[in-house]
Scaffold this motif. Structure first.
Motif, PDB file in Angstrom:
ATOM      1  N   LYS A 125       0.832  -1.204   0.000  1.00 17.55           N
ATOM      2  CA  LYS A 125       0.000   0.000   0.000  1.00 17.55           C
ATOM      3  C   LYS A 125       0.864   1.251   0.000  1.00 17.55           C
ATOM      4  O   LYS A 125       0.613   2.214  -0.725  1.00 17.55           O
ATOM      5  N   GLY A 126       1.929   1.219   0.809  1.00 19.30           N
ATOM      6  CA  GLY A 126       2.844   2.350   0.860  1.00 19.30           C
ATOM      7  C   GLY A 126       3.549   2.575  -0.467  1.00 19.30           C
ATOM      8  O   GLY A 126       3.741   3.723  -0.884  1.00 19.30           O
ATOM      9  N   GLU A 127       3.906   1.502  -1.135  1.00 15.89           N
ATOM     10  CA  GLU A 127       4.556   1.616  -2.446  1.00 15.89           C
ATOM     11  C   GLU A 127       3.619   2.270  -3.457  1.00 15.89           C
ATOM     12  O   GLU A 127       4.031   3.130  -4.250  1.00 15.89           O
ATOM     13  N   ASP A 128       2.353   1.881  -3.416  1.00 12.44           N
ATOM     14  CA  ASP A 128       1.381   2.473  -4.329  1.00 12.44           C
ATOM     15  C   ASP A 128       1.219   3.971  -4.068  1.00 12.44           C
ATOM     16  O   ASP A 128       1.186   4.779  -5.008  1.00 12.44           O
ATOM     17  N   ILE A 129       1.135   4.357  -2.796  1.00  9.48           N
ATOM     18  CA  ILE A 129       1.011   5.778  -2.464  1.00  9.48           C
ATOM     19  C   ILE A 129       2.265   6.537  -2.882  1.00  9.48           C
ATOM     20  O   ILE A 129       2.186   7.637  -3.434  1.00  9.48           O
ATOM     21  N   PHE A 130       3.430   5.928  -2.643  1.00 15.02           N
ATOM     22  CA  PHE A 130       4.680   6.596  -2.982  1.00 15.02           C
ATOM     23  C   PHE A 130       4.745   6.899  -4.483  1.00 15.02           C
ATOM     24  O   PHE A 130       5.182   7.977  -4.888  1.00 15.02           O
TER      25      PHE A 130
END
Length: 207
Positions: A125-130
């Motif tokens: 999820k963090g990778e997608d937001i980044f």
């Protein structure tokens, strides 16, 4: 005020013991590496490889960002509690040449690798937001400023491999306004919810 004065005296004593202080300031650019090894390493670790989430990892950080932050500490433009407690007195003793030398030293160190493990779903999820931001909340892709690999670009810091707890603490001080030297990050911190902030921090810590 009393604590700040005591810290300033302690700082000067440590600088003098390291052979780096003359009167009230440092004056030689070549002192940067020596200062990093003999004083800064006590918090930020040898070569900037901090092991404590209280203190950021500096190894491989961009030179421009480090210079900007040291000047912000020197000028009290960063007012969060940690800045006042640890960095105001330290930076008050640095001249421009030594700030530049310190930043150059750390920027040439090999970055600390990310921490493996963690919650795979949270990291994803963090990778997608980044990489894509949170369009519905007006949050831009972090990669647009910090680089596709979170390696940092100029005034925008390297975030890859940084302590997860430190990243979350910085988002918190951007949000509460005590760190006010990056208006864009203040807006981002207000727009991210708690789970999104945790996810981005977990992803960056893993890189």
């Amino acid at each position: 005020m009393k604590n700040t004065f005591a810290l300033r005296l302690l700082t000067m004593a440590m600088l003098a013991a390291a052979g780096l202080a003359s009167t009230a300031t440092l004056s030689y650019a070549q002192n940067g590496e020596k200062l990093a090894q003999q004083l800064c390493a006590s918090c930020h670790g040898p070569g900037g490889h901090s092991e404590s989430p209280m203190f950021p990892r500096l190894a491989g950080q961009t030179q421009e960002y480090l210079e900007n932050q040291l000047h912000s500490f020197h000028n009290h433009a960063r007012g969060e509690t940690d800045a006042r407690s640890y960095m105001w007195a330290m930076a008050s003793q640095l001249d421009d040449a030594t700030i530049k030398s310190l930043a150059e030293y750390y920027s040439h160190q090999t970055p600390t690798p990310g921490t493996p493990g963690g919650n795979p779903a949270l990291i994803a999820k963090g990778e997608d937001i980044f990489h894509h931001g949170v369009p519905s909340a007006g949050v831009p892709a972090c990669a647009s400023c910090h680089g596709a690999e979170a390696q940092g670009m100029g005034q925008f810091p390297r975030l890859a491999g940084q302590h997860e707890e430190y990243l979350l603490r910085q988002l918190g001080v951007f949000k509460n306004g005590t760190r006010a030297n990056a208006p864009m990050m203040t807006a981002v911190a207000h727009a991210l919810n708690g789970e999104e902030a945790q996810a981005v921090a977990a992803y960056l810590n893993s890189k």
